[in-house]
Structure formats: C-alpha cells, structure tokens
Design a protein around this motif. Structure first.
Motif, PDB file in Angstrom:
ATOM      1  N   PRO A   1      25.674  16.258  44.501  1.00 20.71           N
ATOM      2  CA  PRO A   1      25.166  17.469  45.146  1.00 20.71           C
ATOM      3  C   PRO A   1      25.128  18.705  44.267  1.00 20.71           C
ATOM      4  O   PRO A   1      24.578  19.724  44.673  1.00 20.71           O
ATOM      5  N   HIS A   2      25.716  18.642  43.058  1.00 25.11           N
ATOM      6  CA  HIS A   2      25.757  19.829  42.191  1.00 25.11           C
ATOM      7  C   HIS A   2      25.711  19.351  40.749  1.00 25.11           C
ATOM      8  O   HIS A   2      26.623  18.689  40.264  1.00 25.11           O
ATOM      9  N   SER A   3      24.608  19.712  40.079  1.00 28.62           N
ATOM     10  CA  SER A   3      24.420  19.283  38.699  1.00 28.62           C
ATOM     11  C   SER A   3      23.478  20.279  38.024  1.00 28.62           C
ATOM     12  O   SER A   3      23.000  21.231  38.652  1.00 28.62           O
ATOM     13  N   HIS A   4      23.244  20.069  36.752  1.00 31.57           N
ATOM     14  CA  HIS A   4      22.315  20.917  35.994  1.00 31.57           C
ATOM     15  C   HIS A   4      21.453  20.011  35.111  1.00 31.57           C
ATOM     16  O   HIS A   4      21.617  19.973  33.887  1.00 31.57           O
ATOM     17  N   PRO A   5      20.534  19.268  35.742  1.00 29.75           N
ATOM     18  CA  PRO A   5      19.805  18.234  35.001  1.00 29.75           C
ATOM     19  C   PRO A   5      18.965  18.744  33.834  1.00 29.75           C
ATOM     20  O   PRO A   5      18.906  18.093  32.787  1.00 29.75           O
ATOM     21  N   MET A   6      18.302  19.892  33.999  1.00 29.06           N
ATOM     22  CA  MET A   6      17.443  20.356  32.903  1.00 29.06           C
ATOM     23  C   MET A   6      18.291  20.814  31.723  1.00 29.06           C
ATOM     24  O   MET A   6      18.009  20.461  30.566  1.00 29.06           O
ATOM     25  N   LEU A   7      19.337  21.600  31.990  1.00 26.99           N
ATOM     26  CA  LEU A   7      20.221  22.026  30.918  1.00 26.99           C
ATOM     27  C   LEU A   7      20.867  20.812  30.255  1.00 26.99           C
ATOM     28  O   LEU A   7      20.958  20.730  29.020  1.00 26.99           O
TER      29      LEU A   7
ATOM     30  N   SER B   1      29.980  16.279  40.318  1.00 22.92           N
ATOM     31  CA  SER B   1      30.354  16.053  38.920  1.00 22.92           C
ATOM     32  C   SER B   1      30.022  17.224  38.012  1.00 22.92           C
ATOM     33  O   SER B   1      30.651  17.396  36.968  1.00 22.92           O
ATOM     34  N   ASP B   2      28.986  18.015  38.371  1.00 21.96           N
ATOM     35  CA  ASP B   2      28.646  19.222  37.604  1.00 21.96           C
ATOM     36  C   ASP B   2      28.173  18.916  36.186  1.00 21.96           C
ATOM     37  O   ASP B   2      28.524  19.628  35.244  1.00 21.96           O
ATOM     38  N   ALA B   3      27.387  17.865  36.004  1.00 26.17           N
ATOM     39  CA  ALA B   3      26.817  17.619  34.671  1.00 26.17           C
ATOM     40  C   ALA B   3      25.998  18.838  34.256  1.00 26.17           C
ATOM     41  O   ALA B   3      25.277  19.415  35.066  1.00 26.17           O
ATOM     42  N   CYS B   4      26.199  19.357  33.074  1.00 24.55           N
ATOM     43  CA  CYS B   4      26.757  18.727  31.894  1.00 24.55           C
ATOM     44  C   CYS B   4      28.261  18.979  31.703  1.00 24.55           C
ATOM     45  O   CYS B   4      28.859  18.518  30.701  1.00 24.55           O
ATOM     46  N   ASN B   5      28.889  19.732  32.606  1.00 23.02           N
ATOM     47  CA  ASN B   5      30.316  19.996  32.477  1.00 23.02           C
ATOM     48  C   ASN B   5      31.111  18.693  32.491  1.00 23.02           C
ATOM     49  O   ASN B   5      32.108  18.547  31.782  1.00 23.02           O
ATOM     50  N   MET B   6      30.690  17.761  33.314  1.00 27.65           N
ATOM     51  CA  MET B   6      31.240  16.412  33.360  1.00 27.65           C
ATOM     52  C   MET B   6      30.065  15.439  33.415  1.00 27.65           C
ATOM     53  O   MET B   6      28.996  15.791  33.910  1.00 27.65           O
TER      54      MET B   6
END
Length: 560
Positions: A63-69, A457-462
């Motif tokens: 539910p929380h990620s940063h795919p483009m970054l 997971s908060d990719a790219c943080n994890m």
C-alpha cells in the motif's frame, strides 16, 4: 471459466472463510466454497488441480511504495544497501553490511572510467560509519560521487558533486545541511536540506536511459514476492505529477497486470505553483477524474511529511535524544508550518479528500491526532481516512487522545523496522523507554477499535517484501532473528498480519472493492504457497517461504 482447487483457500473476508475451491471467469471471482460442490454447480468449468495440495491467499497488496524513484535508483545506482534484494530472474544483491564492504563496492565501481558520474544507493551511517565529502574526495575528485541514503531522505556527496549539482547554494543554516568545524559543507544533505532539492540530481539520478531497466527490477522484486497492487506515495516528488502519471499508466505489463494507486504529495505541487494554495487545490482537484484506468487510480487524498527519517533519528520526540538533539518539523517551508497545516489542508478536507502523513516520533503522532480533531471540529466529516505512515514511536497519550475523541486512524506500519532496532539500541540515542515501550505498538493498535492496521515495505527504503513485514510484526525479531526487548507484549497474531497485507492494505487506499479478499466480483488474484502461512507450530517459519505461484485475474504469472 475455471475452478481452482486448493488444500485450503483463505478468503480473508470478514467471516474468515476457508474454502477448497474458487471459481473464476473473465478475471473475476464468481464464487468460493467447497470444491466438490462447485464442480457440480459449474460442470462446464475447467478444473485447475495444480494446487490441490497447496495453500491459497489473496494476492498481496503493497500500500505504500515509491516505484518511479525506486526504478530510477535501481536503474542508475550501484546498491550499497544493508538490505537483501531479490530480483527474480535478474538475480540477487546481498546486503552491504559494513564499512569495509561498502568501500569495496565503491572502489570496484569507480574503476569504470567511462562513467560521467557515480551514484550509489543504500548508505546508512550506523551500518557504514560516518562519511563526508573529505573521504569521498580521496576516492574520486574529478567526477561526481554521490551516496544516496537508504532512507531516501538524504545524500552524501564529494566536493565535485556539491558544486556540480548546485547544493552549494543550499543555505547553511537549513535543517539537515551538514557542516565541518570550519563552517564548510561536509557533503551530507538530509531532510529539508535535501528533499526539496532532490531535483538538483536530475541530470544523473533521473537518467531516463536506465529507467526501463530499473522498472523491470522493481516489478520483478514485487512479482516474486506475490504483489498484485502497489501505490506511489510521493506523487509529484520525482518528475512532476503528469510525467509520473504517464509512467504509471503504462506500469502494468501484459504478463504482470499490477494495479497502481497514486497519492499526490502536497508540498511538491504547492512549490510548483509558487505557494499559491488556491492554484494548488484547483490543479490537484482537476486531476482526479482525468487519468483513471483499470489498473491506475488517482487517490482523492494528499501526502504530507510531519517529521523525518527515523533511521537517521531526525524525528519529533517528546524528549530529546540522549545526546541532546531535538528534532524539527519537516512540514516547514515557504511560510507553511505545523501551525498552518489545518488551514492548508482545509479546502481539500471540505471537498472529501483523505490525508496520509509520514510520521515517526511520539510527539508527531500526538500532534497529528490533535490536527485531525481540529479538522473535525471545524468541518465535521464521517467518511474520512487519515493514515499514519511508518508509525515508529507512540506514547500512551496518543492512544488515549484518539480513544477519548473517538477518532478513526489507519496505521500503516513499516514492520521491517524490527531489523533496525539493534542499530538504535547500539547507538544509545533513544531514552530506553522509546525502544522498549513505545516502539511499533502494533498489538495496542489491533486491540483498539479506533484503529486499522496495514503493513507496507516503502520501497526503495526497503525491498518490496510484504510477507517479510508480517514475519517481523508477528515475531518482533531483528535482522539476526533475535527477539527485540519489549517491556510489554506487542506481537500480533498471524491472521491479523496476513490481513494487513491483503484486505486491510486494500482498504488503506480504498481499493477493497477490487481486491484484498477472495470474494464474489473481485479480481481473481491470489498467491500460492506449499506450506500453510497460518501454521504457528514451527514458530512461524512458514512465513519465510517463497511464493510458489502468483495468479492474477485467473492467469498464472511466470516467476522465473
């Protein structure tokens, strides 16, 4: 039409139904129940028996990620992250666990003379030790050398990069601007000295030539971990809203139809319109219905940063750190601050917008709850969603305030913080009770009807690893699989953990009508495992197993 048979199929509906068969037609679930009853009811359906000895669950929702970054980072950076990344058919990258390993990876990359700039991702001061421009200059002083923090909230640069990318124009009294004893830039730029200026790195970090490569790596990491849906939680912060939307509209692949939700970051759009709140509202509001497709959704909501990166200790706590450090609010730019937040958000709130807050410290959580109450007092609403993202530390006063004022709060926890707990303990910066009493109080969340819990997971943080987050929340074990020291029980049950990455994660972004549980009318998307995830007899070791198969909209997705 197909009927899938499983040893157990966990629907994750409100009744916690367990079935042995699920009927799919044209990508949607028709019915779930007893397999023998279903084949009698639908005799014309194809019987899929491949998984009759396996366990099926709804597809996992990130539910929380940063795919483009993340795609830019994976496409343009060498990983020095202390976390392990699994890229499926593209291979694996082991964790970079100490300074010696980091320096070895830097030196190996720096011999590539054809490169115009050197970017590394995953720097962590507690793992890799303090490093400054001075040390980086000794490795490379003729080209830019940048170590991006694994938190996504900062970077350390050599002197060449500081000048090349304009960071020597950042005011030296800005929060997060590292200085030497002589008052010069020491190469470290974090939080408000970095995040508003990340676009300065655009010439190298946002290199579109490698974006597609990074995108493939991001998607493969999500796919092998059973993810059917993800979400961008900093919309506008990477390349501007419209460019990012165009990227995400084509994010799903024919062999991997992943669903994407898009959450707009208020600060980036407000900066775009020179601090004009009315123009900011008009622009965001007119985007709502403009771009929606089957696999792309504009969320009617905004993202705000209240405080910073907990890994770097730049958060708002009710007490100073043991070294005397006191945090600063991240929501502090161009005349906006924590006192203007309610007025800033009010036009959106009155028009039915939800809001999602990056919030880590116990003072930040309590302040946020008070802001929610102020919004409700000034403009009452019933159907709202306020979500705290990450949720590292919270105190009794926060829980009491939410309960006494009958507030509704979604907690989306980054449970993989369990891995970092020993680093914080070793650093000795937090007063003891923060780590033993106030850290990721997930059981207190699930025991209170005023809260809902999801895990991200908060990719790219994890890396994107939903099931790993469940293992951490259920066992509260660190990166060496040792239980962290809690003074009161904060483990959650495994059913709640699985719900937190399926139906509750879907609810977080208002997607529960599409997926999250295996119910009639929803997408026939589910994960397959050889062993039962809910079997607790082996200390939850089954939560560590790999996804055997991913089914999306009734079709098998190749995992290799």
């Amino acid at each position: 039409m197909k009927i899938f048979k499983g040893k157990k199929i966990y629907l994750m509906d409100d009744a916690f139904t367990i079935a042995t068969g699920v009927v799919e037609d044209e990508g949607k679930i028709i019915e779930a129940g007893d397999f023998d009853d279903l084949i009698n009811k639908y005799p014309q359906a194809e019987k899929v028996m491949n998984y009759e000895n396996d366990y099926l669950y709804p597809g996992f929702v990130e539910p929380h990620s940063h795919p483009m970054l993340t795609s830019y980072i994976l496409g343009n950076c060498t990983l020095i992250d202390f976390k392990y990344w699994d890229f499926g058919k593209y291979g694996e990258v082991p964790g970079c666990l100490d300074r010696e390993d980091m320096m070895e990876r830097l030196k190996k990359e720096l011999v590539k003379k054809e490169k115009e700039a050197f970017l590394f991702f995953g720097y962590n001061q507690q793992r890799h030790g303090k490093i400054t421009a001075k040390e980086l200059d000794q490795l490379e002083d003729k080209k830019p050398l940048v170590l991006l923090y694994g938190t996504g909230h900062g970077a350390v640069m050599n002197t060449y990069a500081i000048k090349e990318f304009g960071f020597d124009h950042v005011a030296k009294d800005t929060f997060g601007c590292g200085l030497t004893d002589e008052g010069d830039y020491d190469g470290n730029f974090t939080e408000t000295a970095y995040m508003p200026y990340i676009s300065y790195l655009a010439p190298v970090l946002y290199n579109n030539d490698n974006l597609e490569r990074g995108k493939k790596l991001y998607l493969e990491n999500a796919k092998v971990n059973g993810v059917i849906a993800t979400a961008e939680y900093m919309g506008g912060g990477t390349s501007g809203i419209e460019k990012e939307i165009e990227f995400y509209k084509d994010f799903d692949q024919s062999d991997y139809p992943i669903h994407m939700s898009f959450l707009t970051n208020y600060q980036h759009v407000n900066n775009q319109f020179d601090n004009d709140n009315e123009k900011t509202f008009d622009y965001i509001n007119q985007m709502m219905d403009k771009y929606d497709t089957d696999n792309f959704k504009m969320m009617k909501a905004l993202k705000f940063f209240f405080d910073g990166a907990v890994i770097d200790h730049q958060i708002m706590l009710s007490e100073p750190l043991t070294n005397g450090t006191v945090g600063k609010w991240n929501y502090d730019f161009k005349g906006h601050n924590i006192d203007t937040f309610v007025d800033d958000f009010m036009p959106f709130w009155q028009n039915g917008y939800d809001f999602y807050i990056h919030s880590q410290g116990d003072l930040s959580q309590l302040t946020l709850a008070k802001k929610l109450k102020e919004l409700l007092d000034r403009a009452p609403r019933k159907d709202y969603k306020m979500s705290i993202q990450h949720f590292a530390f919270s105190n009794d006063e926060f829980f009491d305030f939410v309960r006494e004022n009958n507030l509704s709060v979604n907690i989306s926890a980054l449970a993989a913080y369990m891995d970092i707990w020993p680093m914080w303990e070793k650093a000795g910066l937090y007063p003891k009770h923060f780590l033993t009493q106030n850290f990721l109080r997930l059981k207190d969340v699930i025991d209170d009807s005023h809260f809902e819990l999801s895990i991200h997971s908060d990719a790219c943080n994890m890396p994107t690893r939903p099931l790993y987050g469940v293992y951490k929340a259920v066992t509260r074990r660190d990166d060496e699989d040792q239980e962290i020291s809690d003074s009161r029980v904060q483990t959650i049950d495994v059913v709640t953990g699985i719900r937190a990455i399926t139906i509750e994660a879907a609810k977080q972004n208002r997607n529960e009508e599409l997926f999250g549980s295996l119910e009639k009318g929803k997408r026939a998307s589910f994960t397959v495992f050889e062993k039962d995830l809910l079997d607790s007899t082996n200390h939850f070791e089954n939560l560590k197993q790999d996804v055997k198969q991913l089914i999306m909209e009734g079709k098998e997705i190749p995992l290799s």
